[in-house]
Design a protein around this motif. Sequence first.
Motif, PDB file in Angstrom:
ATOM      1  N   VAL A 290       0.839  -1.207   0.000  1.00  0.00           N
ATOM      2  CA  VAL A 290       0.000   0.000   0.000  1.00  0.00           C
ATOM      3  C   VAL A 290       0.872   1.255   0.000  1.00  0.00           C
ATOM      4  O   VAL A 290       0.585   2.232  -0.701  1.00  0.00           O
ATOM      5  CB  VAL A 290      -0.963  -0.001   1.208  1.00  0.00           C
ATOM      6  N   ALA A 291       1.961   1.222   0.770  1.00  0.00           N
ATOM      7  CA  ALA A 291       2.874   2.377   0.808  1.00  0.00           C
ATOM      8  C   ALA A 291       3.508   2.620  -0.565  1.00  0.00           C
ATOM      9  O   ALA A 291       3.658   3.770  -0.999  1.00  0.00           O
ATOM     10  CB  ALA A 291       3.958   2.151   1.856  1.00  0.00           C
ATOM     11  N   ILE A 292       3.873   1.541  -1.265  1.00  0.00           N
ATOM     12  CA  ILE A 292       4.433   1.681  -2.616  1.00  0.00           C
ATOM     13  C   ILE A 292       3.375   2.250  -3.556  1.00  0.00           C
ATOM     14  O   ILE A 292       3.637   3.182  -4.329  1.00  0.00           O
ATOM     15  CB  ILE A 292       4.942   0.325  -3.145  1.00  0.00           C
ATOM     16  N   ALA A 293       2.167   1.686  -3.499  1.00  0.00           N
ATOM     17  CA  ALA A 293       1.084   2.139  -4.379  1.00  0.00           C
ATOM     18  C   ALA A 293       0.794   3.623  -4.191  1.00  0.00           C
ATOM     19  O   ALA A 293       0.508   4.344  -5.154  1.00  0.00           O
ATOM     20  CB  ALA A 293      -0.175   1.314  -4.121  1.00  0.00           C
ATOM     21  N   LYS A 294       0.882   4.079  -2.947  1.00  0.00           N
ATOM     22  CA  LYS A 294       0.616   5.490  -2.629  1.00  0.00           C
ATOM     23  C   LYS A 294       1.582   6.419  -3.366  1.00  0.00           C
ATOM     24  O   LYS A 294       1.247   7.569  -3.672  1.00  0.00           O
ATOM     25  CB  LYS A 294       0.729   5.699  -1.119  1.00  0.00           C
ATOM     26  N   TYR A 429      14.698  -6.196 -10.074  1.00  0.00           N
ATOM     27  CA  TYR A 429      13.409  -5.565 -10.365  1.00  0.00           C
ATOM     28  C   TYR A 429      13.496  -4.272 -11.178  1.00  0.00           C
ATOM     29  O   TYR A 429      12.467  -3.658 -11.456  1.00  0.00           O
ATOM     30  CB  TYR A 429      12.661  -5.298  -9.055  1.00  0.00           C
ATOM     31  N   ASP A 430      14.669  -3.875 -11.578  1.00  0.00           N
ATOM     32  CA  ASP A 430      14.817  -2.644 -12.358  1.00  0.00           C
ATOM     33  C   ASP A 430      14.595  -2.930 -13.841  1.00  0.00           C
ATOM     34  O   ASP A 430      15.466  -2.726 -14.687  1.00  0.00           O
ATOM     35  CB  ASP A 430      16.208  -2.043 -12.124  1.00  0.00           C
ATOM     36  N   THR A 431      13.385  -3.411 -14.159  1.00  0.00           N
ATOM     37  CA  THR A 431      13.096  -3.812 -15.529  1.00  0.00           C
ATOM     38  C   THR A 431      11.595  -3.802 -15.798  1.00  0.00           C
ATOM     39  O   THR A 431      10.787  -4.065 -14.893  1.00  0.00           O
ATOM     40  CB  THR A 431      13.647  -5.232 -15.807  1.00  0.00           C
ATOM     41  N   PHE A 434       8.212  -3.475 -13.615  1.00  0.00           N
ATOM     42  CA  PHE A 434       8.646  -3.336 -12.226  1.00  0.00           C
ATOM     43  C   PHE A 434       9.407  -2.033 -11.977  1.00  0.00           C
ATOM     44  O   PHE A 434       9.687  -1.696 -10.830  1.00  0.00           O
ATOM     45  CB  PHE A 434       9.532  -4.524 -11.818  1.00  0.00           C
ATOM     46  N   LYS A 435       9.753  -1.309 -13.034  1.00  0.00           N
ATOM     47  CA  LYS A 435      10.558  -0.097 -12.864  1.00  0.00           C
ATOM     48  C   LYS A 435       9.855   0.943 -11.984  1.00  0.00           C
ATOM     49  O   LYS A 435      10.443   1.489 -11.046  1.00  0.00           O
ATOM     50  CB  LYS A 435      10.897   0.514 -14.231  1.00  0.00           C
ATOM     51  N   LYS A 436       8.588   1.228 -12.291  1.00  0.00           N
ATOM     52  CA  LYS A 436       7.869   2.249 -11.522  1.00  0.00           C
ATOM     53  C   LYS A 436       7.623   1.815 -10.072  1.00  0.00           C
ATOM     54  O   LYS A 436       7.805   2.619  -9.149  1.00  0.00           O
ATOM     55  CB  LYS A 436       6.561   2.608 -12.221  1.00  0.00           C
ATOM     56  N   PRO A 437       7.205   0.564  -9.825  1.00  0.00           N
ATOM     57  CA  PRO A 437       7.087   0.133  -8.428  1.00  0.00           C
ATOM     58  C   PRO A 437       8.411   0.216  -7.672  1.00  0.00           C
ATOM     59  O   PRO A 437       8.431   0.582  -6.490  1.00  0.00           O
ATOM     60  CB  PRO A 437       6.606  -1.319  -8.543  1.00  0.00           C
ATOM     61  N   LEU A 438       9.522  -0.105  -8.343  1.00  0.00           N
ATOM     62  CA  LEU A 438      10.823  -0.043  -7.680  1.00  0.00           C
ATOM     63  C   LEU A 438      11.184   1.401  -7.327  1.00  0.00           C
ATOM     64  O   LEU A 438      11.690   1.675  -6.229  1.00  0.00           O
ATOM     65  CB  LEU A 438      11.909  -0.651  -8.569  1.00  0.00           C
ATOM     66  N   GLU A 439      10.911   2.337  -8.235  1.00  0.00           N
ATOM     67  CA  GLU A 439      11.181   3.743  -7.938  1.00  0.00           C
ATOM     68  C   GLU A 439      10.308   4.227  -6.776  1.00  0.00           C
ATOM     69  O   GLU A 439      10.762   4.992  -5.920  1.00  0.00           O
ATOM     70  CB  GLU A 439      10.932   4.601  -9.186  1.00  0.00           C
ATOM     71  N   ALA A 440       9.050   3.783  -6.754  1.00  0.00           N
ATOM     72  CA  ALA A 440       8.151   4.149  -5.651  1.00  0.00           C
ATOM     73  C   ALA A 440       8.645   3.551  -4.337  1.00  0.00           C
ATOM     74  O   ALA A 440       8.591   4.196  -3.283  1.00  0.00           O
ATOM     75  CB  ALA A 440       6.734   3.666  -5.954  1.00  0.00           C
ATOM     76  N   PHE A 441       9.126   2.322  -4.396  1.00  0.00           N
ATOM     77  CA  PHE A 441       9.691   1.645  -3.221  1.00  0.00           C
ATOM     78  C   PHE A 441      10.842   2.466  -2.639  1.00  0.00           C
ATOM     79  O   PHE A 441      10.935   2.666  -1.424  1.00  0.00           O
ATOM     80  CB  PHE A 441      10.171   0.254  -3.645  1.00  0.00           C
ATOM     81  N   LYS A 442      11.709   2.975  -3.508  1.00  0.00           N
ATOM     82  CA  LYS A 442      12.845   3.784  -3.050  1.00  0.00           C
ATOM     83  C   LYS A 442      12.367   5.082  -2.408  1.00  0.00           C
ATOM     84  O   LYS A 442      12.954   5.556  -1.431  1.00  0.00           O
ATOM     85  CB  LYS A 442      13.775   4.092  -4.222  1.00  0.00           C
ATOM     86  N   ARG A 443      11.281   5.654  -2.943  1.00  0.00           N
ATOM     87  CA  ARG A 443      10.759   6.896  -2.356  1.00  0.00           C
ATOM     88  C   ARG A 443      10.150   6.645  -0.980  1.00  0.00           C
ATOM     89  O   ARG A 443      10.253   7.483  -0.085  1.00  0.00           O
ATOM     90  CB  ARG A 443       9.719   7.525  -3.288  1.00  0.00           C
ATOM     91  N   VAL A 444       9.500   5.494  -0.816  1.00  0.00           N
ATOM     92  CA  VAL A 444       8.888   5.163   0.476  1.00  0.00           C
ATOM     93  C   VAL A 444       9.944   5.087   1.567  1.00  0.00           C
ATOM     94  O   VAL A 444       9.810   5.676   2.641  1.00  0.00           O
ATOM     95  CB  VAL A 444       8.122   3.820   0.399  1.00  0.00           C
ATOM     96  N   LYS A 446      13.299   5.804   1.183  1.00  0.00           N
ATOM     97  CA  LYS A 446      14.407   6.757   1.020  1.00  0.00           C
ATOM     98  C   LYS A 446      15.760   6.053   1.001  1.00  0.00           C
ATOM     99  O   LYS A 446      16.732   6.495   1.606  1.00  0.00           O
ATOM    100  CB  LYS A 446      14.373   7.817   2.123  1.00  0.00           C
ATOM    101  N   PHE A 447      15.785   4.891   0.308  1.00  0.00           N
ATOM    102  CA  PHE A 447      17.047   4.169   0.158  1.00  0.00           C
ATOM    103  C   PHE A 447      17.802   4.713  -1.037  1.00  0.00           C
ATOM    104  O   PHE A 447      17.222   5.029  -2.074  1.00  0.00           O
ATOM    105  CB  PHE A 447      16.799   2.675  -0.084  1.00  0.00           C
ATOM    106  N   ASP A 448      19.109   4.796  -0.914  1.00  0.00           N
ATOM    107  CA  ASP A 448      19.953   5.163  -2.047  1.00  0.00           C
ATOM    108  C   ASP A 448      20.464   3.896  -2.704  1.00  0.00           C
ATOM    109  O   ASP A 448      20.807   2.933  -2.032  1.00  0.00           O
ATOM    110  CB  ASP A 448      21.156   6.006  -1.589  1.00  0.00           C
ATOM    111  N   LYS A 449      20.545   3.937  -4.014  1.00  0.00           N
ATOM    112  CA  LYS A 449      21.015   2.752  -4.737  1.00  0.00           C
ATOM    113  C   LYS A 449      22.482   2.525  -4.465  1.00  0.00           C
ATOM    114  O   LYS A 449      23.247   3.450  -4.396  1.00  0.00           O
ATOM    115  CB  LYS A 449      20.782   2.931  -6.236  1.00  0.00           C
TER     116      LYS A 449
END
Length: 449
Positions: A290-294, A429-431, A434-444, A446-449
């Motif tokens: 849900v946090a990713i979807a948000k 998952y960077d493909t 899954f690209k957009k969910p992964l970017e959203a996951f990082k925003r949730v 705040k992890f740096d790659k």
Amino acid sequence: MKHFLLIDDNFDHIELLMTSIESRFDNEILIAGTISEALFVLENRKDIGVIIADYNMREGTGGDVYKRYRELGYNIPFVLLTAESIEDLSEFDGFIDSNTSLHRYLQKPYKMNDLVEMLEDLMGDGANQDDSKYKKVRIQSYLTIHKTNFPLFVKINEDKIIQLSQLGDEDSDFQLKKLQDKGLLHIYLTNEDYKSFINESYSSMTDLLISEKTTVSDKIDAQFDSVDSFHDGLVLLGMPEASLSLAQKSIDTTITNLRKTKGLTPVLTKILSRKGYVQQISLLTNYISVAIAKETEYADTKLYEKLSLAAIFMDMSLQEEEPCKVLDIKEQKYKDFDFGTRGKISAHSEKSCEILESYLEISQDVRNIILEHHERPDGSGFPRGITTSSIKFPSAIFILAHEFSHHLILSSINRVPLKEVLLRLYLDYDTGNFKKPLEAFKRVFKFDK
């Protein structure tokens, strides 16, 4: 005598708070397990000496209590307990500056002794402090917590305390239960034994959390050793309180709607009563998905509720816990099961959909999410082995959340570093979808790659 008011819906936490406070103060403690109960006490009692409120609760926040506290013109100490920095809580803007002598907060994780010392400072003459050579402990707390059989004492009158063994030769716990049935609420430990008892009341998880040398990764591992603490673990990872509240609201709404479905209540009750890994993976996957979807362009209530519904029922066809822990049918854990169990694991996504659809009509999105929660971008998953081009966006969100949740739960057991888990997710998952969910996951988080 002024009373303490404890406001928290985690009764394990309340048990620890009460044990620590009662060891030092004789003041009565009032408990409010919901926001509405807390507001009722504030509006109807005039003998409150200090308020201790947790921030995040199911039906609201400590901010709701603080707002009413100000409206009613209270001029008593208010202690806020929160996993977040107070600067991030808009309801508490200027909280400390507005009254430095009455307003305090402790950020989790904290030491219980820090809270007790803070209360001593805040209560001043309003505290009835116990400076004797014995510490008072509620019988129920002792029975729940203790592992060592300490010498126990009971107070006969204000001037006389006798050791429990003097009352007879029966087992001390049995004696305590008999005394409890007669209305006795407290027993006493010597100061030295009380220190040992308090140490027992904190699990290895708590010891790890309060260590000044503990790393954030260790804190996260420790948090996820306890179902009751996974909320604090997500906060330590960086998930905003707003996202946690949204996820909780989504699952509460979903469960409320499910209870209206004829014939489903017994099944739902059985699923929600499951413990251990099964409960953890369901709750964490719900919160994180849900946090990713948000954080995506498709964020809406319907999507949140689809994710919550899938999180509840995804493993409903598997009756035992260990098969639920299989993430990949290529791993050794799967191969170690007998032929029949391997078959159940391989087919459990489809079987769970069949069982659920026998009770209610589900959307194609929910069906896809449950069917595909073990699929992977490169086609190495199961049951169908489909690739990213065939996996729909809601399923992609859920798959990412599910795998991350699985590693969070088991990393403290397998001692897999968090950085290693994240690197694997970033690479896998960077493909594609899954690209957009992964970017959203990082925003949730705040992890740096």
